[in-house]
Design a protein around this motif. Sequence first.
Motif, PDB file in Angstrom:
ATOM      1  N   GLY A   1       0.818  -1.203   0.000  1.00  0.00           N
ATOM      2  CA  GLY A   1       0.000   0.000   0.000  1.00  0.00           C
ATOM      3  C   GLY A   1       0.854   1.256   0.000  1.00  0.00           C
ATOM      4  O   GLY A   1       1.688   1.429   0.901  1.00  0.00           O
ATOM      5  N   SER A   2       0.653   2.113  -0.990  1.00  0.00           N
ATOM      6  CA  SER A   2       1.494   3.305  -1.104  1.00  0.00           C
ATOM      7  C   SER A   2       0.645   4.525  -1.429  1.00  0.00           C
ATOM      8  O   SER A   2      -0.513   4.413  -1.843  1.00  0.00           O
ATOM      9  CB  SER A   2       2.552   3.100  -2.191  1.00  0.00           C
ATOM     10  OG  SER A   2       1.927   2.971  -3.470  1.00  0.00           O
ATOM     11  N   ASN A   3       1.255   5.694  -1.243  1.00  0.00           N
ATOM     12  CA  ASN A   3       0.605   6.934  -1.668  1.00  0.00           C
ATOM     13  C   ASN A   3       0.947   7.201  -3.132  1.00  0.00           C
ATOM     14  O   ASN A   3       1.554   6.353  -3.799  1.00  0.00           O
ATOM     15  CB  ASN A   3       1.002   8.100  -0.755  1.00  0.00           C
ATOM     16  CG  ASN A   3       2.494   8.406  -0.832  1.00  0.00           C
ATOM     17  OD1 ASN A   3       3.222   7.884  -1.687  1.00  0.00           O
ATOM     18  ND2 ASN A   3       2.967   9.252   0.080  1.00  0.00           N
ATOM     19  N   ALA A   4       0.574   8.357  -3.621  1.00  0.00           N
ATOM     20  CA  ALA A   4       0.782   8.671  -5.035  1.00  0.00           C
ATOM     21  C   ALA A   4       2.262   8.695  -5.412  1.00  0.00           C
ATOM     22  O   ALA A   4       2.613   8.519  -6.582  1.00  0.00           O
ATOM     23  CB  ALA A   4       0.139  10.023  -5.363  1.00  0.00           C
ATOM     24  N   ARG A   5       3.142   8.876  -4.430  1.00  0.00           N
ATOM     25  CA  ARG A   5       4.576   8.945  -4.700  1.00  0.00           C
ATOM     26  C   ARG A   5       5.249   7.570  -4.534  1.00  0.00           C
ATOM     27  O   ARG A   5       6.455   7.453  -4.677  1.00  0.00           O
ATOM     28  CB  ARG A   5       5.241   9.977  -3.781  1.00  0.00           C
ATOM     29  CG  ARG A   5       4.610  11.347  -3.873  1.00  0.00           C
ATOM     30  CD  ARG A   5       5.317  12.381  -3.049  1.00  0.00           C
ATOM     31  NE  ARG A   5       6.642  12.710  -3.589  1.00  0.00           N
ATOM     32  CZ  ARG A   5       7.423  13.687  -3.119  1.00  0.00           C
ATOM     33  NH1 ARG A   5       6.996  14.423  -2.096  1.00  0.00           N
ATOM     34  NH2 ARG A   5       8.605  13.908  -3.644  1.00  0.00           N
ATOM     35  N   GLY A   6       4.444   6.552  -4.212  1.00  0.00           N
ATOM     36  CA  GLY A   6       4.995   5.211  -4.072  1.00  0.00           C
ATOM     37  C   GLY A   6       5.558   4.906  -2.698  1.00  0.00           C
ATOM     38  O   GLY A   6       6.236   3.884  -2.514  1.00  0.00           O
ATOM     39  N   TRP A   7       5.283   5.754  -1.715  1.00  0.00           N
ATOM     40  CA  TRP A   7       5.818   5.553  -0.371  1.00  0.00           C
ATOM     41  C   TRP A   7       4.844   4.708   0.461  1.00  0.00           C
ATOM     42  O   TRP A   7       3.622   4.827   0.336  1.00  0.00           O
ATOM     43  CB  TRP A   7       6.049   6.893   0.329  1.00  0.00           C
ATOM     44  CG  TRP A   7       7.028   7.784  -0.392  1.00  0.00           C
ATOM     45  CD1 TRP A   7       7.882   7.430  -1.400  1.00  0.00           C
ATOM     46  CD2 TRP A   7       7.212   9.185  -0.188  1.00  0.00           C
ATOM     47  NE1 TRP A   7       8.607   8.516  -1.825  1.00  0.00           N
ATOM     48  CE2 TRP A   7       8.231   9.611  -1.099  1.00  0.00           C
ATOM     49  CE3 TRP A   7       6.652  10.132   0.676  1.00  0.00           C
ATOM     50  CZ2 TRP A   7       8.662  10.936  -1.157  1.00  0.00           C
ATOM     51  CZ3 TRP A   7       7.098  11.439   0.623  1.00  0.00           C
ATOM     52  CH2 TRP A   7       8.094  11.842  -0.291  1.00  0.00           C
ATOM     53  N   LEU A   8       5.406   3.883   1.318  1.00  0.00           N
ATOM     54  CA  LEU A   8       4.605   2.968   2.143  1.00  0.00           C
ATOM     55  C   LEU A   8       3.726   3.752   3.111  1.00  0.00           C
ATOM     56  O   LEU A   8       4.218   4.525   3.939  1.00  0.00           O
ATOM     57  CB  LEU A   8       5.529   2.024   2.921  1.00  0.00           C
ATOM     58  CG  LEU A   8       4.846   0.932   3.756  1.00  0.00           C
ATOM     59  CD1 LEU A   8       4.206  -0.121   2.842  1.00  0.00           C
ATOM     60  CD2 LEU A   8       5.848   0.260   4.704  1.00  0.00           C
ATOM     61  N   THR A   9       2.413   3.532   3.031  1.00  0.00           N
ATOM     62  CA  THR A   9       1.477   4.228   3.916  1.00  0.00           C
ATOM     63  C   THR A   9       1.332   3.493   5.249  1.00  0.00           C
ATOM     64  O   THR A   9       1.832   2.386   5.426  1.00  0.00           O
ATOM     65  CB  THR A   9       0.093   4.317   3.258  1.00  0.00           C
ATOM     66  OG1 THR A   9      -0.388   2.970   3.042  1.00  0.00           O
ATOM     67  CG2 THR A   9       0.158   5.054   1.922  1.00  0.00           C
ATOM     68  N   ARG A  10       0.602   4.136   6.156  1.00  0.00           N
ATOM     69  CA  ARG A  10       0.337   3.498   7.448  1.00  0.00           C
ATOM     70  C   ARG A  10      -0.428   2.198   7.249  1.00  0.00           C
ATOM     71  O   ARG A  10      -0.091   1.175   7.864  1.00  0.00           O
ATOM     72  CB  ARG A  10      -0.475   4.448   8.349  1.00  0.00           C
ATOM     73  CG  ARG A  10      -0.810   3.852   9.730  1.00  0.00           C
ATOM     74  CD  ARG A  10      -1.773   4.771  10.477  1.00  0.00           C
ATOM     75  NE  ARG A  10      -3.062   4.822   9.823  1.00  0.00           N
ATOM     76  CZ  ARG A  10      -4.055   3.966  10.049  1.00  0.00           C
ATOM     77  NH1 ARG A  10      -3.909   2.983  10.921  1.00  0.00           N
ATOM     78  NH2 ARG A  10      -5.194   4.084   9.408  1.00  0.00           N
TER      79      ARG A  10
END
Length: 314
Positions: A267-276
């Motif tokens: 699960g990531s945000n629009a920038r590809g970073w791992l979300t909570r």
Amino acid sequence: MSRLENLNVNIRELLANSLEPRDLVELATTSKQMCNSMMDNSVWKSKTNNDFGNLFEIYAIFTKSAGLELAPDLATKFSQEPTNWKEYYAQKNAAVDSADDEALMTQAEKEYSEAQAFLKTFQSDGNVSVLSRVASKMMWILDVFPTHAGCYYILGFILFVLNRLEDALIPLRTGRLVDPGFEPITELQEEIQRILQGYKGSQDETPLLEQDTLSRELKEVLEEIFRNFDRDQDGALKPEELDSFIFTTNGSHPPAPFLRQMGQRFGSNARGWLTRDGFLAFYLEQTLDDPSETRSDLGVHGYDPQSLKKRMEE
């Protein structure tokens, strides 16, 4: 005789399970009350499951709980329980008695060996259709050769790799009944019990999971750990933040592609970073696979692995 006639249903089922069919029928002829008692549908259902295994339950586990698509002819046989269990028992008993045991055993052993080989291919490529094919073969064998412990073991192992641990114990228990000396079943049962114990925790441990989801206590701890590494508090771990978390946890810096894949997979945000939520999904998968590893991680981050409470700073 009146004492026998007045036995509760559980005792009647145990008695029926211990008798040969002809002896059970003969007992039922001793009186009208005994006939009503021993010819009860639930008694014959219990005897069928005792003598031939409950393939109806196993079929439901694989198709409903595990979500596998088994061979169509199995649906015809096992998707719906019979309404008349005595009649079904008679048909089943006749089919098993008329089978060529020697030829059947040879075929069963061949299919069992092939099933083990197929499962190795699943472990290498993760093709779930392989599991459906193998499970179908095991049920075909058990339909006419219900005492093949190896088939119950394979069915239990498939549910094990699908992480249906409680369900896996059902065919394993039947397999152990038909062959108490079949060691692979005992070993797999013990492994499943160890993992389940890790999920639930011992008497002095806080559970990690509740019905295949993170327990409230574990979720709160993981969210706190996530916030500690989410330094800009934007709800996602950018590559340097995720790298810091992994280095703190495992003592190594992962390659950049690994950091990107974490977000893509969980699960990531629009920038590809791992979300909570992605972070929690990662820990759910890890805990389902190896609860001891999650408890170890918590210890590294300053929590007591048993109570899940923050250790006092020294």
